[in-house]
Scaffold this motif. Structure first.
Motif, PDB file in Angstrom:
ATOM      1  N   ARG A  58       5.037  -5.073  23.480  1.00  0.00           N
ATOM      2  CA  ARG A  58       4.115  -6.242  23.047  1.00  0.00           C
ATOM      3  C   ARG A  58       4.853  -6.252  21.309  1.00  0.00           C
ATOM      4  N   ASN A  59       5.067  -7.720  21.016  1.00  0.00           N
ATOM      5  CA  ASN A  59       5.511  -7.804  19.441  1.00  0.00           C
ATOM      6  C   ASN A  59       4.139  -7.845  18.786  1.00  0.00           C
ATOM      7  N   SER A  60       4.646  -7.892  17.260  1.00  0.00           N
ATOM      8  CA  SER A  60       3.750  -7.978  16.436  1.00  0.00           C
ATOM      9  C   SER A  60       2.800  -9.312  16.640  1.00  0.00           C
ATOM     10  N   GLY A  61       3.114 -10.235  17.090  1.00  0.00           N
ATOM     11  CA  GLY A  61       2.356 -11.557  17.514  1.00  0.00           C
ATOM     12  C   GLY A  61       1.330 -11.211  18.582  1.00  0.00           C
ATOM     13  N   GLY A  62       1.488  -9.906  19.401  1.00  0.00           N
ATOM     14  CA  GLY A  62       0.589  -9.863  20.599  1.00  0.00           C
ATOM     15  C   GLY A  62       1.161 -10.182  21.936  1.00  0.00           C
ATOM     16  N   TYR A  63       2.475 -10.662  21.965  1.00  0.00           N
ATOM     17  CA  TYR A  63       2.976 -11.077  22.906  1.00  0.00           C
ATOM     18  C   TYR A  63       3.550 -10.426  23.754  1.00  0.00           C
ATOM     19  N   TRP A  64       3.754  -9.908  25.028  1.00  0.00           N
ATOM     20  CA  TRP A  64       4.860  -9.139  25.837  1.00  0.00           C
ATOM     21  C   TRP A  64       5.841  -9.853  25.957  1.00  0.00           C
TER      22      TRP A  64
END
Length: 84
Positions: A58-64
């Motif tokens: 999961r990146n810092s933007g909340g996307y997997w």
């Protein structure tokens, strides 16, 4: 908190509500309960632990999504060093 932005490849799963950076990452998180005998009726979403084990993060933007390639990281470091 992630949200969908028009004009990107990002998507949200209607089953689990998670956000994904691309359709292929979304597809990766949808699995068959029994991989040896695929049955569309038993397809489900991976848990967060299963996604992490499969290489999704999961990146810092909340996307997997997938982890950045090591050679891409090196390229960005080299370009950054050349421009400074």
């Amino acid at each position: 908190m992630a949200k969908l932005v028009l004009g990107t490849k990002a998507c949200q799963c209607a089953g689990c509500g998670e956000y994904f950076s691309t359709v292929s990452n979304f597809d990766k998180h949808r699995i068959f309960e029994n991989a040896d005998m695929p049955d569309w009726a038993t397809r489900r979403c991976m848990s967060a632990d299963e996604m992490l084990a499969s290489g999704l993060v999961r990146n810092s933007g909340g996307y997997w999504g997938g982890q950045p390639r090591k050679d891409a990281q090196l390229w960005y470091q080299m370009v950054g060093a050349m421009t400074h």
